[in-house]
Scaffold this motif. Structure first.
Motif, PDB file in Angstrom:
ATOM      1  N   THR A  71       0.763  -1.496  -0.014  1.00 19.84           N
ATOM      2  CA  THR A  71      -0.325   0.170   0.032  1.00 19.84           C
ATOM      3  C   THR A  71       0.587   1.320  -0.051  1.00 19.84           C
ATOM      4  O   THR A  71       0.509   1.994  -0.256  1.00 19.84           O
ATOM      5  N   LEU A 131      -9.074   5.202  -1.181  1.00 19.06           N
ATOM      6  CA  LEU A 131      -7.733   4.282  -0.528  1.00 19.06           C
ATOM      7  C   LEU A 131      -7.210   4.633   0.747  1.00 19.06           C
ATOM      8  O   LEU A 131      -7.326   3.845   1.864  1.00 19.06           O
ATOM      9  N   ALA A 180      -1.672   0.782  -5.583  1.00 18.70           N
ATOM     10  CA  ALA A 180      -1.867  -0.455  -3.631  1.00 18.70           C
ATOM     11  C   ALA A 180      -2.152  -2.199  -4.167  1.00 18.70           C
ATOM     12  O   ALA A 180      -2.144  -3.343  -3.309  1.00 18.70           O
ATOM     13  N   THR A 215      -0.151  -4.425  -3.452  1.00 14.55           N
ATOM     14  CA  THR A 215      -0.579  -5.987  -2.502  1.00 14.55           C
ATOM     15  C   THR A 215       0.249  -6.957  -2.845  1.00 14.55           C
ATOM     16  O   THR A 215       0.433  -7.768  -2.224  1.00 14.55           O
TER      17      THR A 215
END
Length: 312
Positions: free
Chosen positions: A92, A111, A257, A261
């Motif tokens: 992230t 986010l 992100a 991730t």
């Protein structure tokens, strides 16, 4: 021959009473055209602070996990859990760094809402299980100090997140006029399934860790299950939030992100593959869910780059 200027191009040539044309700076024109809520400095600074913290702590947890050792704020039966928590932090971080380039709250909320869930959730889980942390149980000096710092930093970031996001929602909103890049119709059903899967397993692990921990395809304890549940819940909210936005221009940080991730989690799972029960149904589901994150973020970036929307 003396040089003559064109009087029609000079301000003095305008008729009396006619206002002179006013040029609009490009930045002002862009803001007026975009509309929405202006991103506050507090939220932008919060995202950067969490990104730096996630980069440092995530690198430490992931690196130690890859060596096969267990390190974290609490004792874990397997190094996979702290490694995956570190991978989620690392993944992230790029998206959080990109938040400061967003001019509007609408471009960052897919986010930042999951970020608030992760911060508040991890801090609450730590407080409810404080007796199981190294700071209470005891351990090596490094483990105890890390456990104490984990609670302190999370608490500080939680307060910051709650205050800054509350103030962000008080900023007056203007009509959104920016060009939209809607999600393709074929992508919406898979995204709904993906977001619901992460949301469902996250809620189960968080509320009933004793029952749902048996569905994790490696050894976990109560704190492991709840910490993983917080991250799964945040991922589910992020995916479903992007689906609700239905506009790729408003999900730029989140599109960094998601694949980050997924990639970091894949590295940890691959390096510790011997400790995962790959013959179980939950392991197969995890593979599809992580692959879904990678595909959702990657395809979103490709579609956004091919659109005519302005890039940050």
């Amino acid at each position: 021959m003396p040089h003559q200027t064109d009087a029609s191009n000079t301000p003095e040539s305008a008729e009396p009473g006619t206002p002179a044309p006013v040029s609009v700076p490009p930045a002002t024109a862009r803001t007026a055209a975009s509309g929405g809520r202006r991103l506050t400095a507090g939220v932008a600074m919060l995202a950067t602070a969490v990104a730096v913290t996630s980069l440092l702590v995530g690198t430490l947890l992931t690196a130690v996990s890859l060596t096969g050792h267990v390190f974290g704020a609490w004792p874990s039966p397997e190094s996979l859990t702290p490694g995956l928590i570190g991978a989620a932090m690392l993944g992230t971080a790029p998206g959080l760094f990109a938040v400061r380039r967003a001019g509007r709250w609408e471009e960052a909320r897919t986010l930042l809402h999951p970020l608030a869930i992760a911060l508040v959730g991890l801090f609450t889980v730590g407080l409810l299980n404080v007796g199981r942390l190294y700071v209470a149980e005891g351990g090596t000096v490094l483990s105890v100090l890390f456990s104490l710092g984990w609670l302190f930093v999370l608490g500080l970031l939680c307060v910051w997140a709650v205050i800054s996001l509350a103030l962000q929602h008080l900023v007056p909103a203007e009509p959104l006029n920016a060009p939209a890049v809607p999600l393709p119709s074929w992508s919406k059903p898979p995204m709904a399934v993906l977001g619901s899967a992460w949301l469902g397993i996250g809620t189960g692990l968080l509320i009933r860790p004793g029952f749902w921990a048996d569905f994790v395809p490696w050894n976990t304890n109560r704190l492991d299950a709840q910490a993983l549940g917080v991250w799964a819940l945040a991922l589910g909210v992020g995916v479903l939030g992007a689906l609700a936005e239905d506009d790729l221009t408003r999900t730029r940080p989140a599109l960094l992100a998601l694949p980050g991730t997924a990639a970091a989690m894949t590295v940890v799972l691959a390096c510790r593959a011997a400790h995962v029960d790959w013959t179980s149904g939950p392991a197969l589901s995890l593979v599809f869910m992580v692959t879904g994150l990678l595909c959702a973020g990657g395809s979103g970036r490709v579609l956004l780059s091919r659109s005519s929307a302005p890039h940050n």
